[in-house]
Structure formats: structure tokens, C-alpha cells
Design an enzyme around this catalytic site. Structure first.
Site, short mmCIF file in Angstrom:
data_model
loop_
_atom_site.label_atom_id
_atom_site.label_comp_id
_atom_site.label_asym_id
_atom_site.label_seq_id
_atom_site.Cartn_x
_atom_site.Cartn_y
_atom_site.Cartn_z
N LYS A 129 0.83 -1.22 0.00
CA LYS A 129 0.00 0.00 0.00
C LYS A 129 0.86 1.26 0.00
O LYS A 129 0.61 2.19 -0.77
CB LYS A 129 -0.93 0.02 1.23
CG LYS A 129 -1.93 -1.11 1.29
CD LYS A 129 -2.93 -0.90 2.43
CE LYS A 129 -2.30 -0.93 3.81
NZ LYS A 129 -1.78 -2.26 4.24
N ARG A 134 -10.06 0.31 8.92
CA ARG A 134 -9.53 -1.02 9.21
C ARG A 134 -10.53 -1.86 10.02
O ARG A 134 -10.26 -3.02 10.29
CB ARG A 134 -8.26 -0.89 10.05
CG ARG A 134 -6.96 -1.07 9.29
CD ARG A 134 -5.85 -0.91 10.31
NE ARG A 134 -4.60 -1.48 9.90
CZ ARG A 134 -3.64 -0.81 9.25
NH1 ARG A 134 -3.83 0.42 8.90
NH2 ARG A 134 -2.51 -1.41 8.98
N ARG A 136 11.76 -5.84 5.22
CA ARG A 136 11.51 -4.42 4.94
C ARG A 136 12.42 -3.49 5.75
O ARG A 136 12.64 -3.71 6.94
CB ARG A 136 10.04 -4.09 5.25
CG ARG A 136 9.73 -2.60 5.19
CD ARG A 136 8.30 -2.32 4.92
NE ARG A 136 7.45 -2.52 6.09
CZ ARG A 136 6.13 -2.33 6.07
NH1 ARG A 136 5.53 -1.97 4.96
NH2 ARG A 136 5.43 -2.54 7.17
N ARG A 167 11.12 -1.04 11.05
CA ARG A 167 10.04 -0.57 11.91
C ARG A 167 9.90 -1.50 13.12
O ARG A 167 9.93 -2.71 12.97
CB ARG A 167 8.72 -0.58 11.12
CG ARG A 167 8.34 0.79 10.59
CD ARG A 167 7.20 0.72 9.63
NE ARG A 167 6.02 0.02 10.14
CZ ARG A 167 4.88 -0.09 9.47
NH1 ARG A 167 4.77 0.44 8.28
NH2 ARG A 167 3.86 -0.73 9.98
N ARG A 211 -0.74 -8.41 13.74
CA ARG A 211 -1.28 -7.55 12.67
C ARG A 211 -2.04 -8.37 11.63
O ARG A 211 -3.10 -7.95 11.16
CB ARG A 211 -0.13 -6.77 12.00
CG ARG A 211 0.36 -5.60 12.85
CD ARG A 211 1.78 -5.20 12.52
NE ARG A 211 1.93 -4.63 11.20
CZ ARG A 211 3.10 -4.55 10.55
NH1 ARG A 211 4.19 -5.03 11.11
NH2 ARG A 211 3.16 -3.99 9.36
P1 ADP Z 1 0.77 -1.83 7.86
O1 ADP Z 1 -0.29 -1.68 6.80
O2 ADP Z 1 2.11 -2.18 7.31
O3 ADP Z 1 0.38 -2.73 8.99
P2 ADP Z 1 0.40 0.97 8.82
O4 ADP Z 1 1.53 1.89 8.69
O5 ADP Z 1 -0.80 1.20 7.97
O6 ADP Z 1 1.06 -0.45 8.57
O7 ADP Z 1 -0.10 0.90 10.34
C1 ADP Z 1 0.78 0.66 11.40
C2 ADP Z 1 0.02 0.50 12.70
O8 ADP Z 1 -0.68 1.72 13.01
C3 ADP Z 1 -1.05 -0.57 12.71
O9 ADP Z 1 -0.53 -1.86 12.97
C4 ADP Z 1 -1.97 -0.06 13.83
O10 ADP Z 1 -1.41 -0.33 15.09
C5 ADP Z 1 -1.94 1.44 13.63
N1 ADP Z 1 -3.03 1.86 12.72
C6 ADP Z 1 -2.89 2.37 11.47
N2 ADP Z 1 -4.10 2.62 10.91
C7 ADP Z 1 -5.03 2.25 11.82
C8 ADP Z 1 -6.45 2.23 11.84
N3 ADP Z 1 -7.18 2.64 10.78
N4 ADP Z 1 -7.09 1.78 12.96
C9 ADP Z 1 -6.37 1.37 14.02
N5 ADP Z 1 -5.04 1.34 14.07
C10 ADP Z 1 -4.35 1.77 12.99
#
Ligand code: ADP
Ligand code: ZN
Length: 216
Positions: free
Chosen positions: A15, A90, A129, A162, A173
Site C-alpha cells: 500500500k 480497518r 523491509r 520498523r 497484525r
Molecule cells: P501496515 O499496513 O504495514 O500494517 P500501517 O503503517 O498502515 O502499517 O499501520 C501501522 C500501525 O498503526 C497498525 O498496525 C496499527 O497499530 C496502527 N493503525 C494504522 N491505521 C489504523 C487504523 N485505521 N485503525 C487502528 N489502528 C491503525
């Protein structure tokens, strides 16, 4: 042309990489809740302090916090030319809140771009990554090596892993993806907004396919 877009897919589906490519081709603003949380953590704001422990474990930040953050961002003027939501919604409550909000501010979602990827590949991508500390550019220790090990090609910044890209947090996750996020595909399919793309074709081809689709 599609204007207001949601980008969905499991962690590691690409993404962030796709979003960076699309931003060069389209006028929309990028709204990544993950990036917003990471910035808040870096600055140690109240939001950052709250989000930190959830993110480190791989858990989701509570809905009311995340929804409030997106509500504020989406209402800003620069979203008038379109927005790319990356990592939001999400959960079902987030999707329902977004639907109401988009109606309120008269900025309806035009399309939900979903990236498909198998589990083995997700794990391979995330465990290798690396991300630039300065500009956020993504790398992979095997498939997307920088010219100089540990150094960003784009800005010379240091690359790091990260903290939530470890095996334990990744499992959490992926579980959240299956239980909380995957059901949203049906939610958007029912509204005729969902389009699926196979992310295994590689980042260049994926970008071409999505770009052509969004231009229509
Ligand atoms: P990835 O898609 O690689 O898991 P992101 O950078 O989108 O990583 O998100 C990292 C973290 O931030 C998630 O694992 C979560 O803890 C938090 N997060 C991001 N977006 C949301 C969301 N819409 N609702 C709840 N937590 C979120
Ligand atoms: Zn960089």
C-alpha cells in the site's frame, strides 16, 4: 477520473509503495493513519503516547481515536481535489463512521482499491523491509536493496526496521487483518466500490494497472 479513494490490503501488500507512486500521477492528498501515528510518536504528542503501545504490539489503535484523527484531516481544504486513504478504515465501525463523514462533508468515496497478496509473501516482504528514517522511502534487504547498504538512495538518510515489523507483532497484525479488516471487503463490494488487484505482479505493473483504472 476517480477522485476519492480507499487503498486496502494486508500489511506488506504494498500500500505504501503504491501510494507514493500514485501521488506523483494524481492530484489527491495522501492520508495514511499509520504515518500520522508514527509522526505523533516521534513528536511524543498526547496522541503519540497513546498510540505507541498499541502499535508496538501490532494491535489496532482504538476506533474513537483513529476516527477522530481522520475526521479532522478529511475536513481540511486540501482534500477538495481528492484523497487517498491508506490504512483507514480497518474496522467496521471505522467504515461506518467514514461513510457518515463523507456524506456530511460531501466528499463521497469513488473507489476502494484492494491489494491481494498471499501470506507467505507478506511475511517475506515485511521481515525484509527497511524504511528511510528521514524520507520514509521503503526498501527490502533482498528484492529492493539500496545502492549502499543501510543508506537511502533518495536522501542519504539511515535505513531502519520498523519496531512493529518483528515476527510477534506481525502475527498480531495479520490476525487483526483477517478478523477486523477483511470483512470490509464485503461491505464495499455490496456498495459496488470494490476493485481487486493482484500485488504479486510487482510494484511497476501494479502501479500501471491501478493508474489506468483510476484514470477512467
Ligand atoms: P501496515 O499496513 O504495514 O500494517 P500501517 O503503517 O498502515 O502499517 O499501520 C501501522 C500501525 O498503526 C497498525 O498496525 C496499527 O497499530 C496502527 N493503525 C494504522 N491505521 C489504523 C487504523 N485505521 N485503525 C487502528 N489502528 C491503525
Ligand atoms: Zn530517504
Amino acid at each position: 477520473m476517480k477522485k476519492n479513494i480507499i487503498l486496502m490490503g494486508p500489511p506488506g501488500a504494498g500500500k505504501g509503495t503504491l501510494a507514493k507512486q500514485l501521488l506523483k500521477a494524481f492530484p489527491f492528498v495522501h492520508i495514511s493513519t499509520g504515518d500520522m501515528f508514527r509522526e505523533a510518536i516521534k513528536a511524543q504528542t498526547e496522541l503519540g503516547k497513546l498510540a505507541q503501545s498499541y502499535i508496538a504490539r501490532g494491535d489496532l489503535v482504538p476506533d474513537e481515536v483513529t476516527i477522530g484523527l481522520v475526521r479532522e484531516r478529511l475536513s481540511q481544504d486540501d482534500c477538495a481535489n481528492g484523497f487517498l486513504l491508506d490504512g483507514f478504515p480497518r474496522t467496521l465501525p471505522q467504515a461506518e463512521a467514514l461513510e457518515k463523514l463523507c456524506e456530511e462533508i460531501k466528499r463521497p468515496i469513488d473507489s476502494v482499491v484492494n491489494l491481494d497478496c498471499d501470506n507467505e509473501e507478506l511475511i517475506r516482504r515485511i521481515s525484509g523491509r527497511r524504511v528511510c528514517k528521514i524520507c520514509g522511502a521503503p526498501y527490502h534487504i533482498i528484492t529492493m536493496k539500496p545502492k549502499v547498504e543501510g543508506v537511502c538512495d533518495a536522501c542519504g538518510g539511515p535505513l531502519f526496521q520498523r519496531p512493529d515489523d518483528n515476527e510477534e507483532a506481525l502475527k498480531v497484525r495479520l490476525d487483526h487483518y483477517v478478523h477486523d479488516t477483511k470483512p470490509l471487503l464485503e461491505f464495499y463490494d455490496r456498495r459496488n466500490l470494490l476493485v481487486n488487484f493482484n500485488s504479486l505482479v510487482g510494484s511497476e505493473q501494479l502501479f500501471d494497472e491501478v493508474r489506468l483504472y483510476l484514470e477512467k
